[in-house]
Structure formats: C-alpha cells, structure tokens
Design a protein around this motif. Structure first.
Motif, short mmCIF file in Angstrom:
data_model
loop_
_atom_site.label_atom_id
_atom_site.label_comp_id
_atom_site.label_asym_id
_atom_site.label_seq_id
_atom_site.Cartn_x
_atom_site.Cartn_y
_atom_site.Cartn_z
N TYR A 7 84.46 76.53 17.64
CA TYR A 7 83.39 75.67 17.15
C TYR A 7 82.67 74.97 18.28
O TYR A 7 81.50 74.60 18.18
N TRP A 8 83.37 74.75 19.40
CA TRP A 8 82.84 73.96 20.50
C TRP A 8 81.87 74.74 21.37
O TRP A 8 81.10 74.15 22.14
N LEU A 9 81.87 76.09 21.25
CA LEU A 9 81.09 76.90 22.17
C LEU A 9 79.58 76.65 22.09
O LEU A 9 78.92 76.50 23.14
N PRO A 10 78.96 76.59 20.87
CA PRO A 10 77.51 76.32 20.84
C PRO A 10 77.13 74.99 21.47
O PRO A 10 76.14 74.91 22.21
N GLY A 11 77.92 73.97 21.20
CA GLY A 11 77.62 72.68 21.79
C GLY A 11 77.73 72.69 23.30
O GLY A 11 76.90 72.11 24.01
N LEU A 12 78.76 73.38 23.82
CA LEU A 12 78.94 73.44 25.27
C LEU A 12 77.81 74.21 25.93
O LEU A 12 77.28 73.80 26.97
N VAL A 13 77.41 75.34 25.32
CA VAL A 13 76.32 76.15 25.90
C VAL A 13 75.02 75.37 25.91
O VAL A 13 74.29 75.35 26.92
N LEU A 14 74.68 74.72 24.79
CA LEU A 14 73.44 73.93 24.73
C LEU A 14 73.48 72.77 25.71
O LEU A 14 72.48 72.45 26.37
N THR A 15 74.64 72.12 25.82
CA THR A 15 74.77 70.99 26.72
C THR A 15 74.57 71.41 28.17
O THR A 15 73.78 70.81 28.91
N LEU A 16 75.28 72.45 28.58
CA LEU A 16 75.15 72.91 29.96
C LEU A 16 73.74 73.45 30.23
O LEU A 16 73.19 73.24 31.31
N GLY A 17 73.17 74.16 29.25
CA GLY A 17 71.82 74.70 29.44
C GLY A 17 70.80 73.61 29.65
O GLY A 17 69.94 73.71 30.54
N LEU A 18 70.87 72.54 28.85
CA LEU A 18 69.93 71.44 28.99
C LEU A 18 70.07 70.77 30.35
O LEU A 18 69.09 70.48 31.03
N TYR A 19 71.30 70.54 30.75
CA TYR A 19 71.51 69.82 32.01
C TYR A 19 71.19 70.68 33.22
O TYR A 19 70.71 70.18 34.24
N VAL A 20 71.48 71.99 33.14
CA VAL A 20 71.09 72.88 34.23
C VAL A 20 69.58 72.88 34.39
O VAL A 20 69.05 72.88 35.50
N LEU A 21 68.85 72.88 33.26
CA LEU A 21 67.39 72.84 33.32
C LEU A 21 66.90 71.60 34.04
O LEU A 21 66.04 71.66 34.93
N VAL A 22 67.45 70.43 33.68
CA VAL A 22 67.04 69.18 34.33
C VAL A 22 67.46 69.19 35.79
O VAL A 22 66.70 68.77 36.68
#
Length: 306
Positions: A7-22
């Motif tokens: 269940y945690w995978l979508p949240g982790l991917v979105l979180t890391l993706g957003l922060y990598v972008l910034v």
C-alpha cells in the motif's frame, strides 16, 4: 502464500518524485546538496511509514510540506546568505527537518493516539495551532537585515546556522501540531483523489470534445493558408504560412483564450475564425463545468469517500 502488502508504494513514489523535481530545479547539478536533500526526504518518509503505517496520503502532504520548505530555504539563502559556505548551507537545510523528525519520534505515542481517533472524530483546527508560524516568520524576516551589515562570510554562516537552529527548536516543540496538520491535509488529499476518480467519466468526455474542437480549427487554419492566397499569419512579426503543428498550437492557445502573441492572425478571415473559436471555447468551458456539476448531483455517492 500471501503477497506482501505494498500500500505504501504509490505514496513513496509520488513523494520521491515530487521532491526530486524540486531538488533538480533548485540544484544546477546532481551534487552533494542534492543527495543531502534526497537522503533527508527518504529518511523522513521511511520513518513516517514506520510510525504511521497505511497513511501514504499523509506522506504526500509531508512531501509537499518539505518541498515548500526547500523553496523557501533556497530563496532566503540566495537573498541573504549567499556568502555562507556550502557545508553550512547543507547542515542548515537538514537541521529543522531532522529535529522535527526527532520530535515526532519522541512524541510518537501522543501522535499515534491522534491518528487512531482521527477516523471517528475529524479535527477542526483553531487558528492558534498555526501560531507556531509567527516565530518562524520573525526569524525569516530578520534575516533580511544580514546582507546590509557587511558581515564576513564566516559570520554570515554562523547567522544562518543560528537562524535555522531557532526554527529547528520551534518546529521540534510543535511537532505534534505540525503532524496533526499533515494528517488532516492527507485526509483532504484522499477525499480529493476519491472525488477526482468519481469525475473521471465526465472529465474524459469534456476533454474529448475539447480536443475535437482544437483539431478541427487547426485543420481550418492550415487549409486557409493553403487554399486562399496571401499571408494569413504573422510569426515573430514576420508574415508567413504556418505548418500544421503551428496551426495546432495556435488553435490550442486561441481556444484557451491565452494568446501569447508570438503567432497572431494577419487576415480578416483568420481573425473572424479565431473569434468564433474563442466564443466556442468560452461556451465549452461553461458547458463543461455545468455537466460536471450535474454529474456530481446525479451521482452523490460516488463523490464521497466511503
């Protein structure tokens, strides 16, 4: 054998993706500062999952919170602490985040009780909960006095560490309130995604009709230039015949009523066609919102989280 719960995978991917972008946006290269920011985020998200399993929407809110913090930090450093050493900037960046996570760890029992009761009793925060922002804002505003004092690079670095240290102490003291805010924001994210999923059908219908209008008018603009002699468009101030991709671009910005001014109609015929498309675009937006609202009223159960 039971498959592992991911269940945690979508949240982790979105979180890391957003922060990598910034991180990539504020760092010109993938340097040590980028790795520090990314590593700090991975640590925070991992710790949040360990403390609050199942709350990946809360971690998305945490990612957004950290991204806003990164943007503000870069702004204040570039505006007021440009002379500070690189290692001072890196330590100062990580200091409030790490102290916040330390406070969350120390008060995990109280925060867990807050999480367990949130489902039955939604929290409505009073303005006093956000009073902790006042000392943070005072410290931030005070930093604008630094560039006007002619301090040395070493003094500027010490002032940066002291400023972020004060913010770190403040954030650690109110970590429970900040986590409660993140929890509530995560639930709002969950409600938003649930409602967005329920509105997928009318949204796709609206997009289909929108793209149909864009393509039809793009073809008309292209055919006008090929059938009727003359220069019907001006690109960067020069009259010319446009390609289909340019006509498609012009159709999109015309339908959205943006009009950047780089590609403009030069003949009365094209201006009349563009005016008609603008009217259709305004009508399409009104009609689209009306249909979405009607769909929401006719399917109320799909617009709410179960």
């Amino acid at each position: 054998m039971k498959k592992p719960d991911r269940y945690w995978l979508p949240g982790l991917v979105l979180t890391l993706g957003l922060y990598v972008l910034v991180s990539l946006s504020v760092s010109e290269t993938v340097d040590f500062f980028f790795l520090v920011m990314l590593g700090t985020l991975v640590f925070c998200v991992t710790l949040f999952y360990r403390l609050f399993p199942g709350s990946y929407f809360t971690t998305i809110a945490l990612a957004n919170f950290l991204s806003v913090y990164a943007c503000l930090f870069i702004f204040f450093v570039e505006a007021n602490f440009g002379a500070a050493a690189d290692w001072v900037v890196r330590v100062s960046f990580a200091l409030p985040i790490l102290t916040f996570m330390a406070g969350v760890w120390l008060r995990r029992g109280a925060i867990h009780r807050l999480v367990n009761h949130e489902v039955d009793t939604r929290i409505h925060y009073a303005p006093r909960v956000f009073l902790w922002l006042l000392p943070v804002m005072v410290v931030g505003l005070a930093t604008f006095l630094v560039p006007h004092q002619g301090f040395s690079a070493q003094t500027v670095g010490l002032l940066l560490l002291a400023s972020m240290g004060l913010i770190a102490v403040t954030v650690m003291a109110v970590c429970r309130d900040v986590t409660a805010f993140l929890l509530e924001t995560g639930l709002l994210f969950e409600d938003f995604f649930a409602r967005a999923s329920a509105l997928m059908a009318p949204t796709l219908a609206f997009f289909t009709y929108y793209s149909f209008v864009v393509i039809v008018f793009a073809g008309v603009y292209r055919l006008v230039g090929r059938i009727i002699p003359g220069d019907h468009f001006m690109l960067a101030g020069e009259p010319r015949t446009i390609s289909f991709m340019e006509s498609l671009y012009f159709s999109i910005i015309t339908l959205s009523t943006v009009g950047y001014g780089d590609l403009v109609p030069a003949s009365l015929l094209v201006r009349a066609i563009a005016s008609l498309q603008i009217v259709i675009g305004v009508w399409l937006i009104i009609f689209g919102f009306s249909e979405v609202l009607r769909y929401t009223r006719e399917h109320p159960a799909q617009g709410r989280r179960g």
